[in-house]
Design a protein around this motif. Structure first.
Motif, PDB file in Angstrom:
ATOM      1  N   ARG A   1      44.039  33.287  37.976  1.00  0.00           N
ATOM      2  CA  ARG A   1      42.641  33.285  37.550  1.00  0.00           C
ATOM      3  C   ARG A   1      42.429  34.281  36.407  1.00  0.00           C
ATOM      4  N   ALA A   2      43.116  35.429  36.490  1.00  0.00           N
ATOM      5  CA  ALA A   2      42.960  36.425  35.440  1.00  0.00           C
ATOM      6  C   ALA A   2      43.472  35.876  34.109  1.00  0.00           C
TER       7      ALA A   2
ATOM      8  N   ALA B   1      41.034  33.432  32.743  1.00  0.00           N
ATOM      9  CA  ALA B   1      39.861  34.107  32.186  1.00  0.00           C
ATOM     10  C   ALA B   1      40.192  34.699  30.820  1.00  0.00           C
TER      11      ALA B   1
ATOM     12  N   GLY C   1      37.449  32.171  34.833  1.00  0.00           N
ATOM     13  CA  GLY C   1      38.447  32.352  35.890  1.00  0.00           C
ATOM     14  C   GLY C   1      38.600  31.136  36.785  1.00  0.00           C
TER      15      GLY C   1
ATOM     16  N   ASP D   1      37.391  39.989  30.521  1.00  0.00           N
ATOM     17  CA  ASP D   1      37.206  38.748  31.269  1.00  0.00           C
ATOM     18  C   ASP D   1      38.203  38.655  32.422  1.00  0.00           C
ATOM     19  N   ALA D   2      39.451  39.029  32.101  1.00  0.00           N
ATOM     20  CA  ALA D   2      40.496  38.922  33.118  1.00  0.00           C
ATOM     21  C   ALA D   2      40.191  39.828  34.300  1.00  0.00           C
TER      22      ALA D   2
ATOM     23  N   VAL E   1      37.133  38.817  36.766  1.00  0.00           N
ATOM     24  CA  VAL E   1      37.224  37.706  37.731  1.00  0.00           C
ATOM     25  C   VAL E   1      37.329  38.216  39.156  1.00  0.00           C
TER      26      VAL E   1
END
Lengths: 414, 433, 339
Positions: C63-64, C67, C73, C295-296, C299
Motif C-alpha cells: 500500500r505504501a 501511495a 494506498g 503519501d506512503a 497510508v
C-alpha cells in the motif's frame, strides 16, 4: 465410349489446388503445416524473448546439484546431500508405489461393491449404490482432504501410548495404529544375513522369493503329472499333501536356517521404533484413491456382469454345467472382456490422481520434482516439463498394455 | 345312474372357493423381508453387518449434526455454547456462506448479479437438455454467454453487444457464402467478424456509448468460491465442445499431417494429470505470451482446462463416430454431398447423439476437477476453505463443517447431472430392446 | 462471455506488447494500479479479513508503494501467490513487486535474477512444541516427527540443522499453514517448524496458546523483504526508498498522527523536510511527486506503526520488536540517509 486417360500434362491451373480432389488434401495439409509452424514459431519466439529479457535460460544442471532437503518416505537410499535427480527418482518410485497399491485396493473395493450391488439382498445393494453415488459425485480432492483429516484426528498420537494407564494400546501387543502411520512387526534374519548390514533383509527376501518361485514350479510339475495319470488311467492320485509340503517346507526350512525373527515396534522417544512403518500420508492417499476409484470400478464391474446375456447362463445350465462353473467358465470370461478396458483406464486415472499426494505430504514425484525442487531452484519450466514427460511415459505404457489386451481379446469376427 | 348324477350335482360347487390367505411368511412385509434380507445364512449375515454399519455411522454423526450450532461469531464462542458436548459449529457456514459461494472479494452488494446469471443458466440450458421445449428458447441460449459475461464481470454493455454483433455478422456472411464453398465461407465469415470486433478500437475510452448499461466492473481475480467452480466448469465445457468435435474429426481425417497433429495433441493432454497442466497455467504459460501482456490467471486456467476437456471430449466423440455404420458415410457420398456437408448433415448429428451421455460424464468429471485450481492459489470453494477461512483467527480449526458443506454442494450438482444423463440415455435408446 | 474475454485479452495483449519496453513505473502509472504479490493467507503478514480486505505487514508495504507512485494506498491489486508461483508471477510481469515474506538469498538474487530492495523483517526459523513434551532445545528432538510448511527455505534449513547436529528426524511437508496446524494439534507431528514470526502467528490462533512453547533455537537467518525484477533499476529504487521512507519516518518520529502537520510547511529538521518533500527534489529524482514519501507514510503510518498494528505486542500475534527494532534501539532496522 471415351477412354479416360491421364489428365493432359501442363494444363495445371492454380485453382486445381482447391478444386481438384487429387490436390486438395495436399493443399489443406500445406496450409495446416504453415499455420502450425507459425503458431509454434510465435510461441517459441515469445518464450525466447521473455527469457532473454529476464536474463534467464533453460538449464538442467540443477538436477546434478544437491537437493538439500530430506524425504520422509523413500524406497531407495537418499539423504539431503543427494542430487535433485535422485530426489526426483525417489518421488517417481513413491508415485509408482502408491499407484500400484491403490490399483490393487481399488480393484478389490470395486469388485466387492459391484458384485454386492447386484446382490438380491435389498439393504446391501442399496448401501452399495449409496457408496457408489457418494464417492462418484464428490471431487477426489475433497475426499483426500477429508480422509487425511479423519486419520489425523481419529487415530491416536504416539504419545497416547505412553505411560502406565495409556489412552491407547497396541493391537494384540505387536502393532500400533497411530496418526503418524501403522507400525507392524518387521521380519529380520538373525543368522547368515545378519552381518551384512542394511542389505541383509533385501537379500534375504530375494532368496525367499526365489524359493517361492521354485515351489510354484515344483507344485505345477506334481499337478501336471497327476493330470497325465488321470488321463491315462482315469484315477487321479492325491496331490494335496505333496503340494502343501512343496509349498511350505522349503520356506519354513529357510526361515529356520536364517533365524527369522519378528521385530516388534515399541515406543522409544518420540516415535515407535523398529518393525515396518507405513506412513500416514501413504495410507491416506492410498485409501482415498482406492475408495474413490473403487466406486467407478464398481460401476464397470456391474455393467460388465449385466452385459453378459441371460441366455448364456441358461444355455450353460441346459448343458448341465453346475452354477459355480457357469460363473467361472461362461459368465466371467465374457464379463471380463467388457470390464478390463475401462478398468485399465481407471488405473491410468489412479496414476494421474496420485499427483494430488502433495495435499497430504506424501513425497510423490509432483511433491519432490514439481514441488520442493521447483520451489528451491526456481527452475519452473524445466521441472514441469520433466514432470509431464514422466506422466506421459507412464500413461503411454499403460495405454500400450491396454491396446495389447484389447487386440488379444477382440472377438474374431469372420 | 341318473339319480346318482342328479344327486351328485348337489355336491358340485358352482363357484370356486375363495383363495385362502397365503401363509404369513409367504406374503406381505414378512415375505419381502425373507426374500430381500434374510434369504439364506450368508444373506442374513450380510444384512446384520449392514445394519451394524448403518448404526455405527448414524450414531457417530447424528448427535454431531443435530446438536449443531448455527449462530456464533467465532469458533471459540461456538465451543463455549456447546460447552463440551458433541456438536458441529455450522455457525461458520451462516457466518461465511457468502465467501464460500462468491469468494471473499466479490462486492457483497453485487451478489445479485452472479445469482441472476446462475438462475438464467437453467433457462439457457433447458432447451439444450430437454428436446421437447420450444426451439425458440435456443435464441436465449445463444444470448446467454454475453448476458452472463456482462452480469458477472460488469463493464459497459457495449462490449458483449459488439462481440455478439460480430458473431452475427460473421454467421450471416457464412450462411450467404456457404453454397459456394464451405472453407471460403468460413474464412470470410471469420474475417468479417474480426472486422466488426476491431471497430472497438475506434471508440474512445470516454465515449458516451460506454456509459450505456454500465455495471460496476469486477476483475476476474475477485471471483471465487463455488461461483468460480461453476464458471470454470460451464465455460470450459462449452468452449471445449467445438474444439473437441474438431479434434475428433481431425483424428478421423485421411490427411496424415492433420491426423497426427490431433493424435499427438489428444494423447499428450490425456497422458498428463490436470494438476501439471494447471502448473503450466500458473507458472509457465506466462512465458508463451508476448512480453508484458499479463493475461490474467483466470484466462490462463480457462485455456488449460479447455484444452484438457477438449481432448477427453474428442475421444468420446470419436467413439460416437466409430459407432456409426459405414453405410451412413457411403450413403452421404452417393448423394453427392461433399465432406463438410456430409459431416454437418449426416455424420455429426448422429455421432453427437450417441456421444451425449459420454460428454455429460466428462462434464461431471471436469466440474469436480475444477477444485484443483485451489492448488495454484485460486480461491475456489476448496481454496476459500483451505485459505482465508481456515487461516482466519475466528474460524481456525473448523474442518468437518466446511468440507461437509463443500461435499454436499458438489454432490447435489453432480448427482443431478448424472441423473439427467441416465434419463437421457433411456430417452435416446432407439434400439427397442 | 468466453469469446469476448479472450478477444479482450488479445486486444490488451497486442496493446500491451507495444508498451512492454517502457519501465515498470510507467506501466503502473498507465494502469493506475499496482499489482503486488502476497501470500495466500498468513495472519499478520497478508490475509484477507472477514470483509475481504487484505490486511497485514507485507500488505502495508504494497500500500505504501502504491501511495508513493499513484498517490492512493488503495490502488493495489493483491495477487495471492504460492511458494511455487511467486517467482514466475514476478518474472513474467504478472506482478510488479513481491512482498511475500521471501527470504533474501544469493541464488534468488543472482540465479533467478531478482533484486531484493531491502529487509522489512528479520526472521529466523524456529520450532514450536507442546509444553507436555518437555522439550526445551531443538537438539533434544532426535527421532521426532517434524511438520514443515513447504514453499520456503524451511526444508533446507531443517535438513542442514539436523545434519549438522547429527540427529535424525522425520519430515512431514505440508502445503498450507492451516493443515500443518491440524496435524500438529492432533499430535501427528511432535514439533512444527517455520519462520519464528509464522509460529507466533499460528500459536496466537490456538485454543490454548499457553500449552505450546517456542524452542530457544533459531536455526537460520531469514531476512524477509520485498523484491522486484532485475534490470529495472528505477522501479527497484522506488520500492527500496519507499521502504526506507517508512523506516526513516519512525527514526525521525514522523507518524501518521503528526504527518499532516509536519508536511504542511518546512520545519526545523532538514532531513524530515527532505523526506516529506518540503525541501529538496528527492521525489523528482525518483520520477515521483514531491509528496511521495508523505503519501506512503500517511497510508498506514511509519514502520513502527505498521509493525504494532499488524504483528506487534498489542495484537494476538504479539511479536516483540527484537532484531526489528530501530538501530538506535539496538535492532537491525536501519535506513540510509535521505539526502
Amino acid at each position: 465410349m471415351t477412354i479416360i486417360t491421364d489428365p493432359p500434362k501442363g494444363s495445371f491451373r492454380l485453382s486445381m489446388l482447391l478444386n481438384d480432389s487429387r490436390y486438395r488434401s495436399l493443399t489443406l495439409q500445406a496450409i495446416a503445416a504453415i499455420l502450425l509452424a507459425l503458431a509454434i514459431f510465435y510461441l517459441a519466439n515469445n518464450v525466447v524473448t521473455n527469457l532473454q529479457r529476464l536474463g534467464l535460460n533453460i538449464d538442467f544442471s540443477f538436477l546434478g546439484a544437491p537437493a538439500g532437503y530430506d524425504i520422509n518416505q523413500r524406497l531407495i537410499e537418499y539423504t539431503s546431500q543427494s542430487t535433485n535427480l535422485k530426489a526426483a527418482f525417489v518421488g517417481i518410485l513413491n508415485t509408482l508405489l502408491v499407484a500400484f497399491l491403490a490399483c490393487i485396493m481399488a480393484t478389490i473395493f470395486g469388485v466387492f461393491a459391484g458384485v454386492l450391488r447386484l446382490s438380491n439382498n435389498w439393504l446391501v445393494s442399496k448401501l452399495m449404490s449409496i457408496y457408489v453415488e457418494i464417492f462418484r459425485n464428490i471431487p477426489v480432492l475433497i475426499w483426500i482432504l477429508i480422509i487425511y483429516g479423519i486419520m489425523t484426528v481419529v487415530m491416536p498420537a504416539p504419545r497416547a501410548f505412553r505411560g502406565e494407564d495409556a489412552e491407547a494400546a497396541m493391537f494384540l501387543g505387536i502393532s500400533a495404529f497411530t496418526n503418524r502411520g501403522v507400525y507392524i512387526p518387521g521380519p529380520e534374519f538373525s543368522r547368515i544375513f545378519g552381518e551384512m548390514g542394511i542389505l541383509s533383509a533385501g537379500i534375504g527376501w530375494l532368496v525367499a522369493i526365489a524359493i517361492i518361485i521354485g515351489s510354484f514350479f515344483g507344485a505345477r510339475t506334481v499337478t501336471r503329472r497327476a493330470t497325465r495319470i488321470q488321463e491315462a488311467t482315469g484315477v487321479r492320485p492325491a496331490t494335496l499333501v505333496t503340494n502343501l509340503a512343496i509349498w511350505f517346507l522349503p520356506l519354513i526350512a529357510f526361515f529356520i536356517i536364517t533365524g527369522l525373527t519378528f521385530e516388534i515396534p515399541e515406543l522409544k522417544g518420540f516415535n515407535f521404533k523398529g518393525g515396518i512403518k507405513i506412513g500416514a500420508p501413504l495410507i491416506a492417499i492410498w485409501f482415498a484413491l482406492s475408495i474413490y476409484t473403487g466406486a467407478f470400478i464398481a460401476e464397470n464391474v456391474r455393467a460388465g456382469i449385466q452385459a453378459v446375456s441371460k441366455g448364456q447362463t441358461e444355455a450353460a445350465g441346459a448343458l448341465g454345467i453346475r452354477p459355480n462353473r457357469i460363473m467361472s467358465l461362461v459368465v466371467l470370461p465374457q464379463a471380463l472382456r467388457v470390464i478390463i478396458p475401462p478398468l485399465i483406464s481407471q488405473y491410468l486415472n489412479i496414476t494421474k490422481n496420485s499427483s494430488l499426494a502433495i495435499l497430504v505430504g506424501y513425497a510423490d514425484v509432483t511433491a519432490t520434482l514439481g514441488g520442493i525442487t521447483l520451489n528451491q531452484t526456481g527452475r519452473a519450466i524445466e521441472c514441469i516439463v520433466l514432470l509431464m514427460l514422466f506422466y506421459l511415459t507412464i500413461s503411454l505404457i499403460i495405454s500400450a498394455v491396454a491396446n495389447f489386451y484389447n487386440n488379444s481379446t477382440k472377438l474374431k469376427e469372420r | 345312474m341318473s339319480d346318482t348324477s342328479a344327486n351328485a350335482v348337489a355336491f358340485v360347487r358352482t363357484e370356486s372357493v375363495p383363495a385362502s390367505a397365503p401363509p404369513v411368511n409367504a406374503a406381505g412385509p414378512v415375505k419381502w423381508l425373507k426374500d430381500n434380507l434374510f434369504d439364506g445364512v450368508g444373506n442374513s449375515i450380510l444384512t446384520v453387518l449392514a445394519f451394524v454399519a448403518i448404526f455405527m455411522i448414524l450414531s457417530n454423526t447424528m448427535p454431531w449434526v443435530l446438536n449443531g450450532i448455527w449462530d456464533a461469531p467465532t469458533l471459540a464462542a461456538c465451543r463455549e455454547i456447546l460447552d463440551g458436548t458433541t456438536g458441529a459449529c455450522f455457525a461458520v457456514l451462516s457466518e461465511r456462506w457468502n465467501q464460500l459461494l462468491f469468494g471473499f472479494k466479490y462486492p457483497s452488494e453485487l451478489y445479485w448479479r452472479p445469482a441472476l446469471a446462475f438462475a438464467m443458466l437453467f433457462v439457457a440450458f433447458a432447451p439444450v437438455l430437454f428436446f421437447d421445449l420450444p426451439r425458440k428458447l435456443l435464441i436465449f441460449t445463444g444470448l446467454y454467454p454475453f448476458i452472463a459475461f456482462w452480469l458477472i464481470w460488469g463493464g459497459p454493455i457495449f462490449n458483449p453487444i459488439l462481440a455478439l454483433v460480430g458473431l452475427i455478422v460473421g454467421y450471416v456472411v457464412f450462411v450467404r457464402l456457404e453454397k459456394t464453398s464451405f472453407a471460403m465461407a468460413m474464412g470470410v465469415g471469420i474475417v468479417s467478424a474480426a472486422v466488426v470486433w476491431s471497430l472497438s478500437k475506434f471508440i474512445g475510452s470516454d465515449s458516451a456509448i460506454l456509459s450505456i448499461g454500465y455495471l460496476e466492473t469486477v476483475p476476474s481475480r475477485d471471483l471465487g468460491g463455488f461461483m468460480l467452480n461453476m464458471m470454470l466448469g460451464v465455460t470450459c465445457v462449452s468452449l471445449s465442445l467445438p474444439l473437441g468435435i474438431a479434434l475428433a474429426l481431425g483424428r478421423q481425417s485421411s490427411m496424415p499431417l492433420i491426423k497426427y497433429v490431433c493424435v499427438i495433441f489428444i494423447e499428450f493432454i490425456r497422458g498428463v494429470p490436470l494438476i501439471t497442466l494447471l502448473f503450466v497455467a500458473s507458472v509457465m504459460l506466462g512465458y508463451f505470451f508476448p512480453p508484458g501482456s499479463g493475461v490474467d490467471l483466470f484466462i490462463r486456467v480457462v485455456i488449460m482446462i479447455t484444452l484438457f476437456s477438449a481432448a477427453y471430449i474428442a475421444e468420446v466423440i470419436r467413439g460416437g463416430l466409430a459407432a456409426l455404420p459405414k453405410g451412413q458415410y457411403e450413403a452421404a457420398d452417393s448423394l453427392g454431398l461433399d465432406y463438410a456437408q456430409a459431416t454437418r448433415l449426416i455424420i455429426l448429428p448422429q455421432a453427437l447423439k450417441i456421444s451425449i451421455p459420454g460428454i455429460v460424464n466428462i462434464a461431471v468429471g471436469l466440474f469436480k476437477d475444477t477444485t484443483l485450481v485451489s492448488v495454484i492459489s485460486m480461491f475456489d470453494m476448496v481454496g476459500m476453505i483451505r485459505g482465508p477461512i481456515l487461516a482466519s483467527t475466528d474460524w481456525n480449526g473448523v474442518y468437518w463443517e466446511l468440507f461437509s458443506f463443500a461435499a454436499l454442494l458438489f454432490f447435489v450438482v453432480c448427482y443431478g447431472i448424472s441423473q439427467y444423463s441416465q434419463w437421457l440415455e433411456r430417452r435416446l435408446a432407439t434400439d427397442h430392446r | 462471455m468466453n469469446k469476448s474475454v479472450l478477444f479482450g485479452a488479445m486486444t490488451v495483449a497486442s496493446l500491451a506488447a507495444g508498451a512492454a519496453a517502457a519501465g515498470t513505473l510507467e506501466d503502473v502509472q498507465a494502469r493506475g494500479k499496482l499489482n503486488c504479490g502476497v501470500t495466500t493467507g498468513l495472519v499478520g503478514f497478508a490475509a484477507p479479513d472477514a470483509n475481504g480486505e487484505w490486511k497485514g505487514f507485507d500488505v502495508a508495504v504494497c500500500r505504501a508503494v502504491a501511495a508513493a507512485v499513484l498517490g492512493d494506498g488503495n490502488a493495489v491489486e493483491f495477487v495471492p501467490t504460492t511458494g511455487k508461483t511467486r517467482f514466475t508471477a514476478l518474472a513474467s510481469g504478472e506482478i510488479d513487486m513481491l512482498a511475500r515474506n521471501t527470504t533474501w538469498t544469493l541464488s534468488r538474487d543472482v540465479d533467478l535474477k531478482f533484486t531484493f530492495v531491502g529487509v522489512n523483517y528479520y526472521d529466523g526459523q524456529g520450532f514450536m512444541a507442546p509444553k507436555e513434551l518437555g522439550v526445551s532445545s531443538a537438539k533434544d528432538l532426535d527421532g521426532a516427527t517434524v511438520c514443515i510448511q513447504t514453499g520456503t527455505t524451511t526444508e533446507l534449513n531443517l535438513a542442514d540443522f539436523f545434519r549438522a547436529n547429527n540427529i535424525s528426524y522425520e519430515p512431514v511437508p505440508i502445503e498450507t499453514n492451516a493443515e500443518a496446524q491440524q496435524q500438529y494439534l492432533a499430535g501427528a507431528c511432535d514439533v512444527f517448524t517455520t519462520d519464528a514470526s509464522g509460529l507466533a502467528a499460528t500459536r496466537a490462533t490456538f485454543e490454548n496458546p499457553q500449552d505450546h512453547v517456542l524452542l530457544s533455537e533459531i536455526v537460520s537467518k531469514e531476512p524477509l523483504g520485498p523484491l522486484v525484477r532485475h534490470g529495472d533499476n528505477e522501479w527497484g529504487d522506488i520500492v527500496r526508498w519507499t521502504l526506507n521512507a517508512l523506516i526513516t519516518a519512525e527514526e525521525l518520529g514522523v507518524t501518521s498522527a503528526n504527518i499532516a502537520e509536519m508536511s504542511a510547511s518546512a520545519g526545523g529538521n532538514p532531513e524530515i523536510n527532505r523526506l516529506l518533500g518540503t525541501e529538496g527534489t528527492l521525489g523528482e529524482m525518483l520520477g515521483l511527486s514531491a509528496t511521495w514519501a508523505k503519501d506512503a507514510i500517511a497510508v498506514s503510518g511509519n514502520y513502527g506503526e505498521v509493525f504494532e498494528q499488524n504483528i506487534g505486542e498489542s495484537t494476538p500475534i504479539g511479536l516483540a520488536r527484537g532484531l526489528n527494532a530501530q538501530w538506535t534501539d539496538g535492532g537491525l532496522i536501519y535506513s540510509p540517509p535521505f539526502r
